[in-house]
Design a protein around this motif. Sequence first.
Motif, mmCIF file in Angstrom:
data_model
loop_
_atom_site.group_PDB
_atom_site.id
_atom_site.type_symbol
_atom_site.label_atom_id
_atom_site.label_comp_id
_atom_site.label_asym_id
_atom_site.label_seq_id
_atom_site.Cartn_x
_atom_site.Cartn_y
_atom_site.Cartn_z
ATOM 1 N N THR B 236 0.810 -1.360 -0.086
ATOM 2 C CA THR B 236 -0.016 -0.050 -0.020
ATOM 3 C C THR B 236 1.063 1.394 -0.099
ATOM 4 O OG1 THR B 236 -0.141 -0.128 2.474
ATOM 5 C CG2 THR B 236 -1.956 -1.037 1.234
ATOM 6 N N ASP B 237 2.223 1.112 -0.198
ATOM 7 C CA ASP B 237 3.247 2.165 -0.216
ATOM 8 C C ASP B 237 3.417 2.449 -1.499
ATOM 9 O OD1 ASP B 237 4.816 4.088 0.902
ATOM 10 O OD2 ASP B 237 6.278 2.848 1.630
ATOM 11 N N ALA B 238 2.848 3.713 -2.062
ATOM 12 C CA ALA B 238 3.387 4.047 -3.437
ATOM 13 C C ALA B 238 4.276 5.313 -3.459
ATOM 14 C CB ALA B 238 2.093 4.546 -4.094
ATOM 15 N N VAL B 239 5.072 5.325 -4.340
ATOM 16 C CA VAL B 239 6.004 6.273 -4.536
ATOM 17 C C VAL B 239 5.588 7.625 -5.226
ATOM 18 C CG1 VAL B 239 8.002 4.753 -4.632
ATOM 19 C CG2 VAL B 239 7.099 5.459 -6.696
ATOM 20 N N THR B 240 6.077 8.656 -5.330
ATOM 21 C CA THR B 240 5.576 9.625 -6.067
ATOM 22 C C THR B 240 6.661 9.853 -7.129
ATOM 23 O OG1 THR B 240 4.697 10.786 -3.974
ATOM 24 C CG2 THR B 240 4.913 12.256 -5.636
ATOM 25 N N LEU B 241 6.000 10.049 -8.345
ATOM 26 C CA LEU B 241 7.150 10.486 -9.400
ATOM 27 C C LEU B 241 7.168 12.136 -9.395
ATOM 28 C CD1 LEU B 241 6.049 8.124 -12.302
ATOM 29 C CD2 LEU B 241 8.031 8.057 -10.751
#
Lengths: 297, 461
Positions: B236-241
């Motif tokens: 559930t941990d999305a990176v930010t582009l």
Amino acid sequence: MVNRVTERTLMTAFTNSVGRLRRQQAEAQAVLSSQKRLLEPSDDPIGAAQSTRLRGESRELGAYRDSVGVGTAALGAQDAILGEIHDMLIRAREIASSLSGGLSTPEARRTAAEEVAEIERGMVALGNTTVAGRYIFGGLSTSGPAFTSPDDPGFTPGTAYTGSTTPFSVRTARDESVRITTSGGAVFGSSLQAIDDLRQTLAAGNDPVGSMDPLQAASEDIRQERASVGGRLNRLQSRDREIGNAITTAKTLLSHVEDADLTETITQLAQVQNALQATLTAGNSLLHTTILDYLRL
Amino acid sequence: MAIFAPLSIGRLALLANERAIGVTGHNIANVNTKGFSRQEAVLSATRPDSSGFGTGVQLSTVVRSVDGFLDARQLASTSSLGGATTGRQLLDRLQAYFPVGDQGVGNALAEFFAAANDVANNPQDLAARNQLLEVGTSLAGQLRNAAGGIQQLQREADQRLGQSAFDANAVLQNLAQLNREIVAADRAGRETNDLRDQRQVALGELANHLSIQVVEGDSGSINVYAASGQGLLIGTDAVTLKTELDPAHLGLDGNPLSRIGIAARDGSVISLSGEVGGTIGTLLDLRDGTLVDNAAALDLLASNLRDGINAVQTNPAGRDLNGAVGLDFFSGAGAADLRVAIADPHGIAAGQGTDPADNTNALALADVAQQSFPGLGGATLTGYFGTIQATIGQQARGADESVTIQENVSSALAAQREAVSGVSLDEEFTDLIRYQRGFQAAAQLINVSNTLLDDLLGLVS
């Protein structure tokens, strides 16, 4: 081919087919309306480069043709004028011949000196002939007359020429230039000198027999120059024909690279239209037929 | 066997068929839903009773018809198609700056040298000299226009990167949320079919932006990695582009270009490495490769044109109409700022020596057209421009062909997916009848059981 076909599969296939055929129709339409198969570089990348090269060559040949035109006009005018100068020298020799020997009186010679003076003025006037404002015996310059007038104080044939002495050439091919000027000083020098000497001899009432040989030599100079002008004129005329042929070849090649084969394109368009019609008809029938038409739930 | 057993069996059958009709209805309702996978009610017999007699039917599960390998192929195809489509859009516009026919730089070059020849034919004619200045200005304008077009496309590619990162972030957040919901539903024993379909659609949207690798864990959540292996979504941990201007990376217009990567905790940007793929990969390739190369080729053409013409124009032996040595004809560092540097037609050094009627230098000026330039690999100016044109044409054609190929691949995969996962109304209506009949039969069973009970109760009374 998949073995389970859903309505969406049919619908997507139908939409894709219609889209593809419409695109082909638009492409054929664009080719037909422009009559060109090469509308942008991606249509034929190598053809695009060839088109640029051929168009460049065509324009270059056009420029050479312009140069040939300028040269032909200048040399043609020179040829005509040299002919007239030659006629004048013959007339001067006739005068000198008729007034030589003891039978001619000094008065008759002085009277004839007037006619010779007119010949001299005429010769200078011809030397100052312009084509499009350019002195054709003055290095094609527009700066000023090639010769000073015999009526000017201090006129001497040796210093009469004030025009350009730089040879003027035009480019008629990548490796060919043709000189289209003749230095008036060099060509007219001997003629003017001979005529002026004759005028002075006659004006003094003396026997002009001594002027016969210089007049003959001047005629020879003019004849030789005229032969040279004629030779160059011929070369230009033949070059004009060569350029014409080369332009035709370049245009034929350009047409081969750029132009559409209309028969082929029209046939393609008809094929696409048939396929589109068939697809639309089939789609209409397929997409409207569902099991619902036959079921009673 | 108890008398109530048929009643119970009938009740279970009613329930099972009713739920199966519900599943069929769900399929029918979602026939046009993007990414929806056909669901199938799996009916199974309930456990037999202690005597081994059957006890009826139950809906044991609702399965989603998917092929995991096909889904992975589709994601890869989506990346390729996304990249190819973006490439075609930009390259189509690039080639518009290099037209064929009576326009563009190629034509302007031919006109320029024809005008130089006109000056050679009429060195003292101010009209011919003015014409040379005019076509020179037009040629420089055409080169500036093409260079400016490439600059604009590069800037647009850079801005599109920012937009792509923004869109990809929204998708990554959506994926993280879907992961959360799927894990929770799985734990609670609820069906996750529709959530998984939504997640697959979101993965397709992400794959359009960049190539991804998807790994599914036991919990039902997925991890998503970039082609380089950099993690984009872990559970559930999305990176930010993120894109940030990089002062060390200047664009063709002299302004900084963006650096795209993953936002680190300290606010810095870790660049995406290796083959990025998708729209972002194509934008990076175009921005930093294709467009830069074409701009460099155009600059090379412009600088060789400038030097070739200026060398003749400023020849110490050459003289302009005022009798002075000529000044530079063209100024500028490259194609983007090429201009005609002289305004006075007298300033064209057409002759040599003191004679204003001399055309020696003008002939040399016209001869530059045929000059072979070592800096251009021995090509003439027109020949080299033709090479640029052919290269760009080939790039645009290649992009177009890529799109066609990827569209075909994508269509084939979509048809294959549809064959596995698509809803067929024919099938659904047939199923509907099947379950309807099952429901009717179960009702009849209850009716019969009821009659039996009535008969039995009649005996008692």
